[in-house]
Design an enzyme around this catalytic site. Structure first.
Site, short mmCIF file in Angstrom:
data_model
loop_
_atom_site.label_atom_id
_atom_site.label_comp_id
_atom_site.label_asym_id
_atom_site.label_seq_id
_atom_site.Cartn_x
_atom_site.Cartn_y
_atom_site.Cartn_z
N LYS A 1 -16.51 -47.69 -2.99
CA LYS A 1 -15.62 -47.10 -2.82
C LYS A 1 -14.73 -45.73 -3.02
O LYS A 1 -14.40 -46.29 -4.28
CB LYS A 1 -14.90 -47.69 -1.67
CG LYS A 1 -13.75 -47.24 -0.96
CD LYS A 1 -13.15 -48.15 0.21
CE LYS A 1 -12.53 -47.50 0.94
NZ LYS A 1 -11.55 -47.23 0.72
N GLU B 1 -16.41 -37.83 -0.30
CA GLU B 1 -15.24 -38.06 -1.44
C GLU B 1 -14.42 -36.63 -2.00
O GLU B 1 -15.19 -37.07 -3.02
CB GLU B 1 -14.58 -39.76 -1.38
CG GLU B 1 -13.11 -39.61 -2.01
CD GLU B 1 -12.52 -40.61 -0.49
OE1 GLU B 1 -13.54 -41.13 0.96
OE2 GLU B 1 -11.89 -41.68 -0.60
#
Ligand code: IVH
Length: 696
Positions: free
Chosen positions: A133, A189
């Site tokens: 993440k 991301e």
């Protein structure tokens, strides 16, 4: 496109120019990918630049053939007044987050999935993709006919901001894709690597030093990345080194024949998108837990920040069956690690005195849970750092605690976001020791002020004792800060050997000391007498002699007397020792009272197993790897590690097929299971000692 494309006279040479343009763009794209994504450049920078300049020149003379996906178009847009709002074709959802530190988050997720899919206990484990993440900003990259048409932030999930100009400057993001579906949205991301962040801040600091207006440093890579993405001037954004990881897709029109999430990621990788190398598959809850744990261990060593891991059901068909609940996919979950940064208030700024008399400014904070513990103090390191960060009482600050590192104040949150406009006075360093009143001086070229009181200063005495008693030194269990304060303040101990002269009665008379606790301390002191030479040496607290140097000295000289009597030349022969360290060791043992301390400690019964000096010492454990698990009967884990390392072995944190031995004590857990599963030999402490003493 102008009409001369079709005019017959220019056709032949046009053909040549068009071919050259296509060739240059293709080559630049290929080498850009090798450089930015694969980190394996094949062309020297100068040759890449030459191709780039040729393309720029050719496009300037032929503006009609300029294309938006040309590598020259990464930088060059005009500054904007504001970003345009864009509606996402497919909403950008967030995912459910589990924040526990144990394994229950993974177990609960797997259990939910199995229930939803109506699997029984007998059914096979579900296959997941495990990802990192990333701690950055979510981005939607929209490709139309294979060309990057738009990049948008997540915004509220439905509407984001069009930041295409800035995103084009990211070398890792392809501007065109070969054989892509008609419409393809890639999601991932945008982040900043830690080294890029450090370098950027270094540049910012020198700009500020040169008096450039409006420049500031950034508190962390995430903020720096967010600032760059939302920069209205793309020329400035281009100077902020951003990176990208793909982790999914949004809208897709056209054929995209994949059946698993992993295949999807592989396909994206094939188109040139960076996909994190840690991405893997895992079976069932056990696989998820293993990934969470492994990445947690590696977290601090990664080149970028992560705040957790993400689990996704691998089969796209099952993902579809699972669907969504309240705008979150049922098939994915984020399993977070404890945050390493938090906001809190500065209550006071104290100056603490360390073992070597070093004065450290410390911010006293409103208690905050960060990096897995509650933090109330954070270091400001030294005078210069405290001034540079300009932390003041009442400020809202970001506190960081990563791994075992001591908590530090990263920076002050600007006025608008919490810090008051009417701030207190700027921090000023003390010129007197706050504990003993001796003068404190900062030597030329040193960063720190030091109290000149030496062992006259009770703060230094207390620290010296705590240092000696700590787990990594001789380890006196239960001898913590409060007790040492009491013992030194009551003048029950002045020097290290006094510790071993403490009687049960004296201890039991201390305030808040139960008889049982007093006996425990006596027992712990007794146990600490059996130590190792490196631990003892480290525990003495000689300036510049950390654990590694202590080990190197012990290995090289083999015994304490040889170290105490070593000449500078002999000390310099040790791998780890330079002139400053050698000087410090000699100065230490030149003081008769320090030699006395060593003698008295030995007389009190402190002892360690003999080691042979490295020139002659055999290395029975050379090329062997050990894993230690559970509680050993007499040795602490660190002592066992020292012994193994001194014999040439390595100690690792996890069991694999390459592990030579697992050293197990009582209450050994999953590592023991793993050893048995892999057929790794398990030994106990007695066997280890026997292996160490037997002749090779
Ligand atoms: S998947 C529908 N995977 O975490 C699933 N998100 O709420 C959408 N993030 O801000 C997200 N790493 O930007 C996914 N490997 C990863 C991720 C990831 C970071 C961020 C994402 C969003 C938040 C999820």
């Amino acid at each position: 496109m102008t009409s001369d494309l079709f005019s017959s006279e220019s056709n032949a040479s046009d053909q040549g120019v068009l071919e050259r343009l296509a060739y240059l763009r293709g080559e630049l794209q290929r080498h850009g990918h090798l450089y930015y994504v694969l980190d394996a450049p094949e062309l020297p920078d100068a040759q890449y630049d030459a191709l780039f300049q040729e393309l720029q020149a050719l496009e300037q003379t032929n503006p009609q053939w300029q294309t938006p996906d040309s590598p020259t178009q990464r930088i060059g847009g005009k500054p904007l007044d504001a970003f345009t709002s864009v509606r996402h074709a497919v909403p950008m959802l967030s995912i459910r987050t589990e924040t526990d530190t144990e394994s229950s988050g993974a177990q609960a997720f797997d259990a939910r999935i199995r229930k939803e899919l109506e699997l029984t206990e007998e059914s096979a484990p579900v296959e997941y993709v495990t990802e990192l993440k990333f701690d950055g900003l979510a981005m939607n990259l929209r490709y139309e006919a294979g060309i990057l048409a738009q990049a948008a932030t997540r915004g509220d999930g439905e509407f984001g901001e069009d930041v295409t100009q800035n995103i084009r400057t990211i070398g890792q993001i392809p501007l065109r894709l070969a054989h892509a579906p008609e419409v393809l949205e890639v999601r991932g991301e945008v982040y900043m690597r830690r080294d890029d962040f450090e370098a950027l801040n270094e540049r910012q600091r020198s700009r500020i030093a040169q008096g450039e207006k409006g420049e500031k440093t950034f508190v962390n890579p995430r903020n720096a990345a967010a600032g760059a993405v939302r920069q209205l001037d793309p020329a400035i954004a281009a100077q902020r080194p951003l990176s990208f990881f793909a982790y999914g897709v949004g809208e897709v029109q056209g054929t995209f024949a994949v059946v698993t999430h992993l295949e999807l990621l592989e396909t994206l990788r094939g188109w040139g998108f960076p996909v994190a190398s840690q991405t893997a598959t895992a079976l069932g809850a056990a696989g998820l837990i293993e990934f969470h744990q492994r990445m947690g261990e590696q977290r601090d060593q990664l080149p970028f920040d992560i705040d957790g891991v993400v689990y996704k059901v691998n089969s796209l068909a099952l993902q579809q069956r699972l669907g969504f609940v309240s705008r979150e996919p049922r098939w994915a979950v984020a399993h977070k690690y404890p945050a390493q940064e938090q906001l809190t208030q500065v209550l006071a700024i104290d100056v603490q005195v360390g073992r070597t008399g070093k004065l450290t400014p410390v911010a006293k904070l409103a208690p905050v849970f960060v990096g897995g513990v509650t933090v109330t103090n954070a270091t400001l390191h030294n005078e210069d750092e405290a001034k540079r960060k300009d932390v003041r009482v009442g400020d809202t600050v970001i506190v960081r605690r990563a791994g075992d590192v001591i908590p530090e104040v990263v920076g002050v949150v600007p006025a608008a976001e919490g810090t008051s406009q009417n701030r207190g006075a700027m921090f000023a360093m003390l010129h007197q020791c706050p504990v003993c009143g001796s003068s404190a001086i900062r030597e030329e070229g040193e960063a720190d002020y030091r109290c000149t009181g030496g062992l006259f200063c009770s703060a230094q005495r207390k620290q010296a004792i705590l240092h000696f008693a700590q787990r990594r030194a001789v380890e006196v269990e239960g001898l913590g800060e409060k007790l040492v304060d009491q013992l030194v303040d009551a003048e029950l101990i002045r020097t290290l050997p006094d510790l071993y002269r403490l009687g049960f009665t004296a201890l039991a008379q201390l305030e808040r000391m139960a008889e049982k606790s007093a006996q425990n301390i006596i027992d712990a002191l007794e146990k600490s007498k059996q130590t190792t030479l490196p631990r003892f040496l480290f525990g003495l607290g000689i300036r510049h002699v950390g654990e590694a140097t202590a080990k190197a000295l012990a290995r090289h000289f083999g015994d304490m007397d040889a170290i105490m009597d070593a000449t500078e030349e002999e000390l310099l022969a040790v791998g780890d020792v330079g002139p400053i360290v050698a000087q410090s060791i000699q100065t230490f043992f030149d003081q008769p009272h320090n030699r006395e301390v060593v003698e008295h400690l030995r007389a009190c019964g402190i002892n360690w197993p003999a080691i042979e000096a490295s020139s002659s010492a055999p290395k029975p454990f050379a090329a062997m790897t050990f894993v230690i698990t559970g509680t050993l009967p007499t040795l602490g884990r660190d002592a066992a590690k020292d012994l193994i390392e001194a014999a040439g072995g390595k100690v690792s944190g996890s069991v694999s097929k390459k592990t030579s031995y697992v050293l197990a004590g009582s209450e050994a857990g999953s590592k023991l299971d793993k050893a048995q599963e892999l057929g790794v030999t398990v030994i106990d402490e007695a066997t280890l000692m026997a292996m160490l003493s037997s002749e090779p």
